[in-house]
Design a protein around this motif. Structure first.
Motif, PDB file in Angstrom:
ATOM      1  N   TYR A   1       0.839  -1.211   0.000  1.00  0.00           N
ATOM      2  CA  TYR A   1       0.000   0.000   0.000  1.00  0.00           C
ATOM      3  C   TYR A   1       0.870   1.256   0.000  1.00  0.00           C
ATOM      4  CZ  TYR A   1      -3.834   3.157   1.225  1.00  0.00           C
ATOM      5  OH  TYR A   1      -4.765   4.178   1.212  1.00  0.00           O
ATOM      6  N   THR A   2       1.917   1.238   0.812  1.00  0.00           N
ATOM      7  CA  THR A   2       2.757   2.437   0.926  1.00  0.00           C
ATOM      8  C   THR A   2       3.666   2.643  -0.284  1.00  0.00           C
ATOM      9  OG1 THR A   2       4.362   1.235   2.282  1.00  0.00           O
ATOM     10  CG2 THR A   2       2.704   2.583   3.437  1.00  0.00           C
ATOM     11  N   THR A   3       3.747   1.670  -1.181  1.00  0.00           N
ATOM     12  CA  THR A   3       4.473   1.923  -2.429  1.00  0.00           C
ATOM     13  C   THR A   3       3.650   2.814  -3.347  1.00  0.00           C
ATOM     14  OG1 THR A   3       3.649  -0.077  -3.505  1.00  0.00           O
ATOM     15  CG2 THR A   3       5.769  -0.244  -2.348  1.00  0.00           C
ATOM     16  N   THR A   4       2.333   2.746  -3.200  1.00  0.00           N
ATOM     17  CA  THR A   4       1.442   3.575  -4.010  1.00  0.00           C
ATOM     18  C   THR A   4       1.101   4.882  -3.306  1.00  0.00           C
ATOM     19  OG1 THR A   4       0.460   1.553  -4.898  1.00  0.00           O
ATOM     20  CG2 THR A   4      -0.764   3.597  -5.243  1.00  0.00           C
ATOM     21  N   TYR A   5       0.866   4.788  -2.001  1.00  0.00           N
ATOM     22  CA  TYR A   5       0.491   5.958  -1.202  1.00  0.00           C
ATOM     23  C   TYR A   5       1.560   6.181  -0.140  1.00  0.00           C
ATOM     24  CZ  TYR A   5      -3.969   4.716  -3.311  1.00  0.00           C
ATOM     25  OH  TYR A   5      -4.955   4.383  -4.204  1.00  0.00           O
ATOM     26  N   PRO A   6       2.353   7.212  -0.270  1.00  0.00           N
ATOM     27  CA  PRO A   6       3.417   7.461   0.716  1.00  0.00           C
ATOM     28  C   PRO A   6       2.842   7.605   2.132  1.00  0.00           C
ATOM     29  CG  PRO A   6       3.592   8.959  -1.160  1.00  0.00           C
ATOM     30  CD  PRO A   6       2.297   8.225  -1.309  1.00  0.00           C
ATOM     31  N   LEU A   7       3.512   7.009   3.070  1.00  0.00           N
ATOM     32  CA  LEU A   7       3.091   7.009   4.472  1.00  0.00           C
ATOM     33  C   LEU A   7       2.698   8.399   4.963  1.00  0.00           C
ATOM     34  CD1 LEU A   7       2.786   5.616   7.244  1.00  0.00           C
ATOM     35  CD2 LEU A   7       5.235   5.983   7.581  1.00  0.00           C
TER      36      LEU A   7
ATOM     37  N   THR B   1      -8.338   8.102   8.557  1.00  0.00           N
ATOM     38  CA  THR B   1      -9.569   7.675   7.872  1.00  0.00           C
ATOM     39  C   THR B   1      -9.223   6.840   6.643  1.00  0.00           C
ATOM     40  OG1 THR B   1     -10.755   9.608   8.680  1.00  0.00           O
ATOM     41  CG2 THR B   1     -11.691   8.497   6.761  1.00  0.00           C
ATOM     42  N   GLN B   2      -8.238   7.294   5.863  1.00  0.00           N
ATOM     43  CA  GLN B   2      -7.819   6.533   4.681  1.00  0.00           C
ATOM     44  C   GLN B   2      -7.270   5.164   5.077  1.00  0.00           C
ATOM     45  OE1 GLN B   2      -5.143   9.626   3.335  1.00  0.00           O
ATOM     46  NE2 GLN B   2      -6.234   9.760   1.379  1.00  0.00           N
ATOM     47  N   PHE B   3      -6.469   5.137   6.138  1.00  0.00           N
ATOM     48  CA  PHE B   3      -5.915   3.868   6.608  1.00  0.00           C
ATOM     49  C   PHE B   3      -7.042   2.898   6.953  1.00  0.00           C
ATOM     50  CE2 PHE B   3      -4.718   0.953   9.957  1.00  0.00           C
ATOM     51  CZ  PHE B   3      -3.533   0.395   9.483  1.00  0.00           C
ATOM     52  N   GLN B   4      -8.012   3.380   7.722  1.00  0.00           N
ATOM     53  CA  GLN B   4      -9.114   2.514   8.142  1.00  0.00           C
ATOM     54  C   GLN B   4      -9.896   1.987   6.937  1.00  0.00           C
ATOM     55  OE1 GLN B   4     -11.128   3.833  12.053  1.00  0.00           O
ATOM     56  NE2 GLN B   4     -10.368   5.700  11.094  1.00  0.00           N
TER      57      GLN B   4
END
Length: 159
Positions: free
Chosen positions: A52-58, A64-67
């Motif tokens: 996930y973090t390869t597409t969306y930087p931490l 909310t997005q994480f959940q």
């Protein structure tokens, strides 16, 4: 409170709720919540997060997005649909009122639109009660859901 994986939607949701409560109590901001929750992931869940973090930087991921992403990745849409159907067909049956309340509360999170107001929550609760209790309680107006539950418990004790 590490999370590996589960096919049970309630386990996923419970983990998110529990960790969210702890982080809110600790006064964490969004970035801290995401970092801490991500640190709690292990096994398949940790592999998901790495991808996930390869597409969306931490740094750009909100709590909310994480959940939302976590639920989407770890709970099959079909499982959520089944839980919603289970809630909608929930009946007291051989349960005590207390047991019915517990199951009602546990499953209601999968059909929030069905319990969005106090009135709809009371209506759904009454619909699932055994006829003996339901008939007695439908003729009374209750100020709130908890008052209805309390009265159902008292009536059950008198039977």
């Amino acid at each position: 409170m590490a999370y590996l994986s589960s096919t049970e939607p309630i386990v996923v949701d419970d983990w998110l709720r529990n960790i969210g409560r702890e982080l809110a109590t600790a006064g964490c901001n969004d970035a801290e919540k995401v970092k801490f929750a991500a640190h709690q992931l292990d096994g398949p869940a940790a592999a998901w997060w790495e991808n996930y973090t390869t597409t969306y930087p931490l740094e750009s991921v909100t709590w909310t997005q994480f959940q939302q992403a976590f639920r989407t990745a770890h709970v099959l849409a079909g499982a959520m649909s089944l839980k919603k159907k289970e809630f909608r067909s929930l009946r007291q049956g051989g349960r005590t009122v207390s047991q019915y309340v517990d199951e009602f509360s546990k499953l209601a999170r999968f059909a929030p639109e069905d319990v969005a107001t106090n009135a709809t929550k009371q209506e759904k609760f009454l619909e699932g009660l055994n006829d003996e209790l339901g008939v007695q309680l439908t003729v009374v107006t209750f100020a709130n859901y908890q008052e209805l539950v309390d009265k159902a418990t008292i009536l059950e004790g008198k039977h």
